[in-house]
Design an enzyme around this catalytic site. Structure first.
Site, PDB file in Angstrom:
ATOM      1  N   GLU A 353       0.828  -1.203   0.000  1.00  0.00           N
ATOM      2  CA  GLU A 353       0.000   0.000   0.000  1.00  0.00           C
ATOM      3  C   GLU A 353       0.863   1.254   0.000  1.00  0.00           C
ATOM      4  OE1 GLU A 353      -4.229   0.499   1.795  1.00  0.00           O
ATOM      5  OE2 GLU A 353      -2.824   1.158   3.352  1.00  0.00           O
ATOM      6  N   HIS A 384       6.418 -27.133   3.282  1.00  0.00           N
ATOM      7  CA  HIS A 384       5.551 -28.187   2.756  1.00  0.00           C
ATOM      8  C   HIS A 384       4.455 -27.607   1.877  1.00  0.00           C
ATOM      9  CE1 HIS A 384       7.438 -31.166   5.435  1.00  0.00           C
ATOM     10  NE2 HIS A 384       7.552 -30.137   6.258  1.00  0.00           N
ATOM     11  N   LYS A 505     -13.877   1.806  -4.104  1.00  0.00           N
ATOM     12  CA  LYS A 505     -14.864   2.157  -3.076  1.00  0.00           C
ATOM     13  C   LYS A 505     -15.941   3.079  -3.650  1.00  0.00           C
ATOM     14  CE  LYS A 505     -12.021   3.711   0.134  1.00  0.00           C
ATOM     15  NZ  LYS A 505     -11.549   4.195   1.451  1.00  0.00           N
TER      16      LYS A 505
END
Length: 542
Positions: A353, A384, A505
């Protein structure tokens, strides 16, 4: 423009020269020992071994020259002086003042901030003490047993990560819960386990208008009202971290229980502020102070240590070296420390960000890659999962290994196995395994040999903490903040704004209205089809 600097051009040429040099060659004989000593730096209880990087003395000299030409130290000093280094919003970026000691003298745009910071810290201390001691009670007089932090982004990731990291040594107190996602499942599953009479909610939103946070806060308020709490009692069950006094009061929270912070504190740098109220409640204010003290120690190191011995400076330079000159697209963060399992997500927001930008301070296009993708999980789990790609994949992925020298549990043998695996992964990435070595082991037929070869020459840092406690965690996080700042300074971008989160937004608001039955608005064909499909499904299930 950084890419026009002579050191930048020299680094481009230098990268081409050493691109195919194998790090194994730098670790033969006495030169390997000397390299290890020379490329190890200690500060604030942290030890950085960066010897396993694809850098020579010439590389480092050129990187430090780039730092000088890009005026990184001068930019750092301007940030510490409270100058408007957040150029697009004309604000200071003075999160260091949140962990200052009396007399440190921080000013934001020339205005002293010490008194305001001290007042909020004192308010936080009283609140944390009251909640932890049981003197703050719910509407029926019982002590608070559960605290729910409602926030998102910087109002969630930092506090959540710190509370998780330090929970093992925390003295008994209320249970902490974190709700961020506007997906109702997040809040519903949290509230389903709680007793409204003994639950307290911290609503973290600077403006008190953040969509996700306020949707969750309103739903939580309705839950309290359905479970025996009256409107007049809500003040015993809600506090706010905000600067919008009127909105806080309108919500039903007593403004006396509003904890402010300032526009010179960016969200992803805010856990040291009142946004860290949940941390103070979870671990106690004394340990919250230790967290601040560790960060302050790193601030002083970053501000005063020469670049060649400066942890954030070195790490930021290495990040730019790999991203802009060797073309890496991502960096793996692998904490060999289970309590730090949320650290990669925190660093992901901090770096991506901050520096996920494509224009420079002056608006000119950036001509170099910025903000590598930051990702990872704890070791040994990652071994793994994705370490196959890190070892033998077709892309170069630098790795940050993080480990603690002091174990986190008393279980015999576990910590030595943990450290052994951490150190072995770094060694394997460095050395690799040649075809001749595979054949010498005599365990594979010739057709299998190529599959068992490890190229090696894959870079890593190893960062050791003496122990995982509040002080050392504070130092680690402040180091990461300053590392991010160094990256931004080298790319000549502003790491303190985040305009890229705004467009989505803004577009979500009319779409929400359409999903609720409003007339369709113009959209691209794909988005319009998705809205129709979702609206039709919702209508059919009503």
């Amino acid at each position: 423009m950084s890419t026009s600097l002579s050191a930048w051009q020299s680094l481009r040429e230098h990268a081409a020269k050493i691109r195919h040099t194998h790090m194994r060659d730098w670790f033969t004989g006495p030169q390997g020992q000397a390299r290890s000593v020379r490329l190890t730096v200690e500060a604030c209880g942290l030890t950085l071994d960066y010897a396993k990087n694809r850098v020579t003395e010439d590389t480092l000299s050129l990187l430090f020259a780039l730092a000088r030409q890009a005026r990184v130290c001068e930019r750092r000093d301007a940030m510490f002086a409270g100058e408007p280094v957040n150029t697009t919003e004309r604000r200071a970026a003075l999160h260091m003042a949140l962990r200052a000691h009396p007399g440190d003298g921080y000013r934001a745009l020339g205005v002293p901030v010490e008194a305001d910071v001290s007042a909020v810290l004192a308010q936080m201390e009283r609140f944390a003490r009251d909640v932890r001691s049981g003197s703050w009670t719910g509407f029926d007089g019982r002590a608070i047993t559960d605290v729910v932090n409602i926030g998102i982004g910087g109002s969630d990731l930092g506090p959540r990560m710190v509370c998780r990291a330090l929970e093992q040594d925390t003295e008994p107190g209320p249970r902490l819960h974190f709700v961020a996602n506007v997906d109702g499942y997040d809040l519903a599953r949290t509230l389903a386990r709680l007793d409204a009479a003994t639950t307290l909610v911290i609503v973290c939103s600077k403006t008190f208008t953040t969509l996700e946070t306020m949707a969750n806060a309103r739903t939580a308020r309705d839950w309290f009202l359905r479970h025996g709490v009256t409107h007049s009692d809500l003040a015993r069950h809600f506090v706010a971290v905000s600067t919008n006094r009127d909105a806080v009061a309108a919500f039903g929270i007593d403004p006396v229980n509003m904890f402010p912070f300032w526009d010179w504190v960016g969200g992803r740098f805010s856990l040291w502020s009142a946004v860290g109220l949940s941390i103070a409640v979870a671990i106690g204010f004394d340990r919250f102070r230790q967290l601040l003290d560790g960060a302050r120690a790193m601030d002083r190191h970053f501000a005063g240590a020469p670049p060649e011995q400066n942890l954030p400076m070195i790490l930021g330079l290495l990040d730019v070296w790999y991203r802009s000159f060797l073309g890496t697209a991502s960096r793996c963060v692998a904490p060999y420390c289970e309590p730090l399992d949320l650290l990669p997500a925190f660093l992901q927001q901090l770096e991506m960000e901050s520096n996920g930008k494509s224009v420079q301070h002056d608006g000119a296009a950036l001509e170099a890659g910025s903000a590598a993708v930051v990702w990872g999980t704890t070791g040994t789990n990652g071994q793994h999962a994705y370490f196959q790609m890190v070892h033998q994949g077709s892309q170069l992925v630098p790795v940050d290994f993080i480990a603690c020298l002091q174990p986190h549990s008393d279980l015999p043998g576990h910590h030595t196995k943990l450290l052994a695996n951490c150190f072995a992964q770094g060694e394997a990435l460095l050395r690799g395994r040649t075809a001749d070595e595979v054949r010498a082991e005599g365990k594979a037929d010739e057709a299998l040999v190529p599959h068992l070869v490890f190229e090696g020459n894959r870079p890593s840092n190893t960062l050791l903490l003496q122990r995982l406690d509040a002080f050392h965690l504070g130092a680690l996080l402040a180091m990461s903040e300053h590392r991010t700042f160094v990256q931004g300074a080298l790319w000549n971008i502003n790491p303190f704004d985040q305009w890229g989160v705004e467009l989505g937004k803004m577009l979500a608001r009319p779409i929400e209205r359409e999903l609720e039955g409003a007339p369709p608005q113009p959209h691209d064909a794909s988005t319009a089809a998705l809205i129709r499909r979702a609206a039709q499904f919702c209508a059919s299930t009503d």
